[in-house]
Write a protein that holds these residues in place. Structure first.
Motif, PDB file in Angstrom:
ATOM      1  N   SER A  62       0.933  -1.230  -0.272  1.00  0.00           N
ATOM      2  CA  SER A  62       0.128  -0.299   0.153  1.00  0.00           C
ATOM      3  C   SER A  62       1.263   1.691   0.106  1.00  0.00           C
ATOM      4  CB  SER A  62      -0.599   0.287   1.555  1.00  0.00           C
ATOM      5  OG  SER A  62      -0.452  -0.831   2.163  1.00  0.00           O
TER       6      SER A  62
ATOM      7  N   MET B  17       0.652   1.436  -4.004  1.00  0.00           N
ATOM      8  CA  MET B  17      -0.250   1.580  -4.810  1.00  0.00           C
ATOM      9  C   MET B  17      -1.069   3.816  -5.546  1.00  0.00           C
ATOM     10  SD  MET B  17      -1.923  -0.650  -5.177  1.00  0.00           S
ATOM     11  CE  MET B  17      -3.378  -1.547  -5.740  1.00  0.00           C
TER      12      MET B  17
ATOM     13  N   ASN C 205      -3.273   6.395  -6.013  1.00  0.00           N
ATOM     14  CA  ASN C 205      -4.643   6.827  -5.592  1.00  0.00           C
ATOM     15  C   ASN C 205      -5.495   6.805  -7.082  1.00  0.00           C
ATOM     16  OD1 ASN C 205      -4.329   8.761  -7.494  1.00  0.00           O
ATOM     17  ND2 ASN C 205      -3.575  10.360  -6.181  1.00  0.00           N
ATOM     18  N   ASN C 206      -7.050   7.015  -6.551  1.00  0.00           N
ATOM     19  CA  ASN C 206      -7.725   7.127  -7.172  1.00  0.00           C
ATOM     20  C   ASN C 206      -7.703   7.782  -9.160  1.00  0.00           C
ATOM     21  OD1 ASN C 206      -9.199   4.723  -5.980  1.00  0.00           O
ATOM     22  ND2 ASN C 206      -9.911   5.713  -4.618  1.00  0.00           N
ATOM     23  N   LYS C 207      -6.512   8.344  -9.107  1.00  0.00           N
ATOM     24  CA  LYS C 207      -6.193   9.152 -10.539  1.00  0.00           C
ATOM     25  C   LYS C 207      -5.087   8.189 -10.741  1.00  0.00           C
ATOM     26  CE  LYS C 207      -7.372  13.675  -8.365  1.00  0.00           C
ATOM     27  NZ  LYS C 207      -6.932  13.462  -7.061  1.00  0.00           N
TER      28      LYS C 207
ATOM     29  N   ARG D  63      -6.689  -3.379 -10.678  1.00  0.00           N
ATOM     30  CA  ARG D  63      -5.387  -3.878  -9.801  1.00  0.00           C
ATOM     31  C   ARG D  63      -5.072  -4.770  -8.745  1.00  0.00           C
ATOM     32  NH1 ARG D  63      -6.036   0.639  -6.534  1.00  0.00           N
ATOM     33  NH2 ARG D  63      -7.806   2.440  -7.567  1.00  0.00           N
TER      34      ARG D  63
END
Lengths: 126, 169
Positions: A30, A33, A35-37, A106
């Protein structure tokens, strides 16, 4: 802005046990990882002192996170680039860049993030 | 007749929580059976308390990540479905001695991942997305595995296989 060279050193500031194991000081996937962008925020740290690196974290990241820094994960850019990822400079703030070009899947992201965590070096904040 | 010591004395001996017990005859047999039952109960209770601790850890993590942007950026909140599925996963964790309790990780995507690791390049990640389906990725040195499996009322055997590969091989 200069493009990121493979031999450059990058760092990612680490804030909690969601990103590292306090038991063995190992990094978790993590920590890297996106981000959501689809971006993993890092700083370019070649040629600056340890003190300056921590200062960047305190000045640029701590206020945004709203918590104390626990450490940082240093990694050479070539370890990132070998997974077909790119490192795009994005200033301000100075020296900031993003790891981009992540696969949208993912599971693929997690597998690469595990490898980046294995190749990075965790440095605990004193 | 029974005797307790901390050394291994061969036949007619057994181990009770690190203590070697030697003896013979009916009395010994009776004690051996009693001790084995007690050991099993003890291990079960120990696993139960580990699972309770893990459930508490999950609760506090989900509280921390219950609102969007919990990472100071754009992370999705952990949903009720992901939370429920994660609780179910913990409750179904098999009571097998070689399986340690995992670490719990909140993902920016609003999912929960359970992580087992044995060194930097030996890692198994099992992720709950709240749709009765769990995805897993594993790194075993230079070998990698990934997949998705239905998660109903039993713990998926493929996860046990990967845990066995991680900790026993």
């Amino acid at each position: 802005m200069d493009s990121v060279k493979p031999e450059e050193k990058l760092t990612r500031f680490i804030f909690d046990s969601n990103e590292y194991r306090s038991s063995d000081k190992g990094l978790k996937h993590s920590a890297f990882m996106p981000n959501n962008k689809g971006k993993t925020s890092v700083f370019r740290i070649s040629g600056i002192s340890d003190e300056e690196i921590w200062d960047i974290g305190e000045r640029e990241v701590v206020p945004k996170k709203g918590k104390a820094m626990k450490g940082r994960a240093d990694i050479p850019a070539y370890e990132v680039l070998k997974h077909n990822l790119s490192v795009d400079p994005e200033e301000p703030p100075p020296r900031h860049a993003n790891i981009v070009s992540w696969n949208l899947n993912r599971q693929d992201q997690r597998l690469i993030a595990v490898k980046l965590a294995a190749d990075a070096n965790f440095i605990e904040k004193q | 007749m029974i005797a307790l010591s901390n050394s291994n004395t061969g036949n007619g001996s057994m181990n009770c929580r690190g203590l070697s017990i030697t003896g013979f005859g009916g009395e010994y047999e009776e004690y051996r059976r009693y001790s084995e039952d007690e050991n099993r109960a003890f291990e079960k209770a120990e696993t139960f308390s580990h699972k309770q601790a893990l459930l508490q850890q999950l609760d506090s993590l989900c509280k921390e990540c219950s609102e969007e942007g919990w990472d100071g950026d754009d992370a999705f909140a952990i949903s009720e479905d992901v939370y429920d599925e994660s609780r179910k996963f913990i409750r179904h964790l098999p009571d097998i001695s070689f399986i340690p309790m995992p670490d719990i990780i909140a993902e920016y995507s609003g999912e929960i991942t359970f992580e087992w690791s044995k060194g930097k390049r030996h890692v198994l990640l099992v992720t709950m997305c709240g749709k009765n389906e769990i995805s897993y990725v594993a790194l075993f040195g230079t070998n990698e595995v990934q997949g998705t499996v239905f998660f109903g009322d039993t713990f998926p055997p493929v996860i046990i296989e990967n845990l066995r590969r991680l900790f026993l091989l």
